[in-house]
Write a protein that holds these residues in place. Sequence first.
Motif, PDB file in Angstrom:
ATOM      1  N   PHE A 105     -15.763 -99.523  -7.091  1.00  0.00           N
ATOM      2  CA  PHE A 105     -17.204 -99.653  -6.956  1.00  0.00           C
ATOM      3  C   PHE A 105     -17.922 -99.565  -8.305  1.00  0.00           C
ATOM      4  O   PHE A 105     -18.760-100.404  -8.619  1.00  0.00           O
ATOM      5  CB  PHE A 105     -17.762 -98.585  -6.006  1.00  0.00           C
ATOM      6  CG  PHE A 105     -17.325 -98.778  -4.588  1.00  0.00           C
ATOM      7  CD1 PHE A 105     -17.625 -99.941  -3.917  1.00  0.00           C
ATOM      8  CD2 PHE A 105     -16.604 -97.800  -3.941  1.00  0.00           C
ATOM      9  CE1 PHE A 105     -17.226-100.121  -2.603  1.00  0.00           C
ATOM     10  CE2 PHE A 105     -16.207 -97.973  -2.634  1.00  0.00           C
ATOM     11  CZ  PHE A 105     -16.505 -99.136  -1.964  1.00  0.00           C
ATOM     12  N   SER A 108      -9.622-106.211  -7.854  1.00  0.00           N
ATOM     13  CA  SER A 108      -8.393-105.650  -7.296  1.00  0.00           C
ATOM     14  C   SER A 108      -7.178-106.470  -7.706  1.00  0.00           C
ATOM     15  O   SER A 108      -6.116-105.921  -7.971  1.00  0.00           O
ATOM     16  CB  SER A 108      -8.482-105.586  -5.767  1.00  0.00           C
ATOM     17  OG  SER A 108      -9.468-104.681  -5.395  1.00  0.00           O
ATOM     18  N   LYS A 147      -1.249 -98.318  -1.188  1.00  0.00           N
ATOM     19  CA  LYS A 147      -2.253 -97.819  -2.113  1.00  0.00           C
ATOM     20  C   LYS A 147      -3.453 -98.739  -2.069  1.00  0.00           C
ATOM     21  O   LYS A 147      -3.327 -99.954  -2.216  1.00  0.00           O
ATOM     22  CB  LYS A 147      -1.688 -97.757  -3.527  1.00  0.00           C
ATOM     23  CG  LYS A 147      -0.588 -96.735  -3.667  1.00  0.00           C
ATOM     24  CD  LYS A 147      -0.082 -96.674  -5.070  1.00  0.00           C
ATOM     25  CE  LYS A 147       1.042 -95.662  -5.175  1.00  0.00           C
ATOM     26  NZ  LYS A 147       1.600 -95.611  -6.523  1.00  0.00           N
ATOM     27  N   PHE A 202      -7.351 -99.469  -3.551  1.00  0.00           N
ATOM     28  CA  PHE A 202      -8.223 -99.232  -4.685  1.00  0.00           C
ATOM     29  C   PHE A 202      -9.557 -99.927  -4.445  1.00  0.00           C
ATOM     30  O   PHE A 202      -9.604-101.124  -4.164  1.00  0.00           O
ATOM     31  CB  PHE A 202      -7.567 -99.765  -5.954  1.00  0.00           C
ATOM     32  CG  PHE A 202      -8.431 -99.666  -7.162  1.00  0.00           C
ATOM     33  CD1 PHE A 202      -8.813 -98.441  -7.663  1.00  0.00           C
ATOM     34  CD2 PHE A 202      -8.853-100.805  -7.813  1.00  0.00           C
ATOM     35  CE1 PHE A 202      -9.607 -98.353  -8.787  1.00  0.00           C
ATOM     36  CE2 PHE A 202      -9.640-100.729  -8.929  1.00  0.00           C
ATOM     37  CZ  PHE A 202     -10.026 -99.500  -9.420  1.00  0.00           C
ATOM     38  N   LEU A 203     -10.646 -99.177  -4.514  1.00  0.00           N
ATOM     39  CA  LEU A 203     -11.988 -99.715  -4.347  1.00  0.00           C
ATOM     40  C   LEU A 203     -12.787 -99.458  -5.628  1.00  0.00           C
ATOM     41  O   LEU A 203     -13.285 -98.366  -5.846  1.00  0.00           O
ATOM     42  CB  LEU A 203     -12.680 -99.064  -3.144  1.00  0.00           C
ATOM     43  CG  LEU A 203     -11.973 -99.227  -1.809  1.00  0.00           C
ATOM     44  CD1 LEU A 203     -12.641 -98.374  -0.754  1.00  0.00           C
ATOM     45  CD2 LEU A 203     -11.956-100.683  -1.408  1.00  0.00           C
ATOM     46  N   HIS A 263     -10.939 -96.849 -14.064  1.00  0.00           N
ATOM     47  CA  HIS A 263     -10.810 -95.397 -14.107  1.00  0.00           C
ATOM     48  C   HIS A 263     -12.174 -94.734 -14.260  1.00  0.00           C
ATOM     49  O   HIS A 263     -12.283 -93.639 -14.777  1.00  0.00           O
ATOM     50  CB  HIS A 263      -9.900 -94.971 -15.272  1.00  0.00           C
ATOM     51  CG  HIS A 263      -8.505 -95.453 -15.121  1.00  0.00           C
ATOM     52  ND1 HIS A 263      -7.631 -94.942 -14.193  1.00  0.00           N
ATOM     53  CD2 HIS A 263      -7.812 -96.421 -15.760  1.00  0.00           C
ATOM     54  CE1 HIS A 263      -6.469 -95.558 -14.281  1.00  0.00           C
ATOM     55  NE2 HIS A 263      -6.560 -96.479 -15.225  1.00  0.00           N
ATOM     56  N   PRO A 293     -15.765 -92.976 -12.881  1.00  0.00           N
ATOM     57  CA  PRO A 293     -15.976 -91.957 -11.845  1.00  0.00           C
ATOM     58  C   PRO A 293     -16.270 -92.496 -10.453  1.00  0.00           C
ATOM     59  O   PRO A 293     -16.000 -91.833  -9.472  1.00  0.00           O
ATOM     60  CB  PRO A 293     -17.173 -91.164 -12.373  1.00  0.00           C
ATOM     61  CG  PRO A 293     -17.139 -91.358 -13.833  1.00  0.00           C
ATOM     62  CD  PRO A 293     -16.604 -92.737 -14.052  1.00  0.00           C
ATOM     63  N   GLY A 294     -16.815 -93.694 -10.311  1.00  0.00           N
ATOM     64  CA  GLY A 294     -17.139 -94.231  -8.996  1.00  0.00           C
ATOM     65  C   GLY A 294     -16.032 -95.055  -8.358  1.00  0.00           C
ATOM     66  O   GLY A 294     -16.194 -95.571  -7.264  1.00  0.00           O
ATOM     67  N   ASP A 295     -14.902 -95.186  -9.035  1.00  0.00           N
ATOM     68  CA  ASP A 295     -13.779 -95.945  -8.493  1.00  0.00           C
ATOM     69  C   ASP A 295     -12.947 -95.052  -7.580  1.00  0.00           C
ATOM     70  O   ASP A 295     -12.658 -93.912  -7.913  1.00  0.00           O
ATOM     71  CB  ASP A 295     -12.904 -96.492  -9.621  1.00  0.00           C
ATOM     72  CG  ASP A 295     -13.654 -97.478 -10.493  1.00  0.00           C
ATOM     73  OD1 ASP A 295     -14.624 -98.074 -10.003  1.00  0.00           O
ATOM     74  OD2 ASP A 295     -13.264 -97.658 -11.651  1.00  0.00           O
ATOM     75  N   ILE A 296     -12.580 -95.576  -6.427  1.00  0.00           N
ATOM     76  CA  ILE A 296     -11.884 -94.785  -5.417  1.00  0.00           C
ATOM     77  C   ILE A 296     -10.472 -95.319  -5.242  1.00  0.00           C
ATOM     78  O   ILE A 296     -10.268 -96.514  -5.071  1.00  0.00           O
ATOM     79  CB  ILE A 296     -12.626 -94.836  -4.074  1.00  0.00           C
ATOM     80  CG1 ILE A 296     -14.040 -94.282  -4.239  1.00  0.00           C
ATOM     81  CG2 ILE A 296     -11.868 -94.084  -3.004  1.00  0.00           C
ATOM     82  CD1 ILE A 296     -14.922 -94.489  -3.033  1.00  0.00           C
ATOM     83  N   ARG A 297      -9.497 -94.425  -5.280  1.00  0.00           N
ATOM     84  CA  ARG A 297      -8.095 -94.760  -5.021  1.00  0.00           C
ATOM     85  C   ARG A 297      -7.577 -93.814  -3.948  1.00  0.00           C
ATOM     86  O   ARG A 297      -7.798 -92.619  -4.014  1.00  0.00           O
ATOM     87  CB  ARG A 297      -7.242 -94.564  -6.268  1.00  0.00           C
ATOM     88  CG  ARG A 297      -7.532 -95.504  -7.365  1.00  0.00           C
ATOM     89  CD  ARG A 297      -6.670 -95.152  -8.579  1.00  0.00           C
ATOM     90  NE  ARG A 297      -7.040 -95.994  -9.684  1.00  0.00           N
ATOM     91  CZ  ARG A 297      -6.184 -96.819 -10.280  1.00  0.00           C
ATOM     92  NH1 ARG A 297      -4.940 -96.847  -9.912  1.00  0.00           N
ATOM     93  NH2 ARG A 297      -6.588 -97.578 -11.272  1.00  0.00           N
ATOM     94  N   PHE A 298      -6.896 -94.386  -2.961  1.00  0.00           N
ATOM     95  CA  PHE A 298      -6.273 -93.542  -1.952  1.00  0.00           C
ATOM     96  C   PHE A 298      -5.106 -94.284  -1.332  1.00  0.00           C
ATOM     97  O   PHE A 298      -4.930 -95.484  -1.519  1.00  0.00           O
ATOM     98  CB  PHE A 298      -7.286 -93.099  -0.887  1.00  0.00           C
ATOM     99  CG  PHE A 298      -7.952 -94.217  -0.141  1.00  0.00           C
ATOM    100  CD1 PHE A 298      -7.415 -94.685   1.043  1.00  0.00           C
ATOM    101  CD2 PHE A 298      -9.113 -94.791  -0.619  1.00  0.00           C
ATOM    102  CE1 PHE A 298      -8.028 -95.708   1.735  1.00  0.00           C
ATOM    103  CE2 PHE A 298      -9.727 -95.815   0.062  1.00  0.00           C
ATOM    104  CZ  PHE A 298      -9.184 -96.274   1.246  1.00  0.00           C
TER     105      PHE A 298
END
Length: 64
Positions: free
Chosen positions: A47, A16, A42, A44-45, A29, A31-36
Amino acid sequence: MIRWMLVIFLALVLFSSALPWLEKFGIGHLPGDIRFSLFGKKIFLPFASTVLMCTVIFLVARLL
């Protein structure tokens, strides 16, 4: 079990903080990376990036 949870937590913290530099290489970027966004912040996880980088580090350490 606790050791691996600690390793994953430390990797999440490191990824991070190093995210702007790592995005130049495409990490962050996957598929298993999470942003919210939560309460205007903001979050960012990374994973999938964490699993990828831990695997690479494990393989490099194993070869040494």
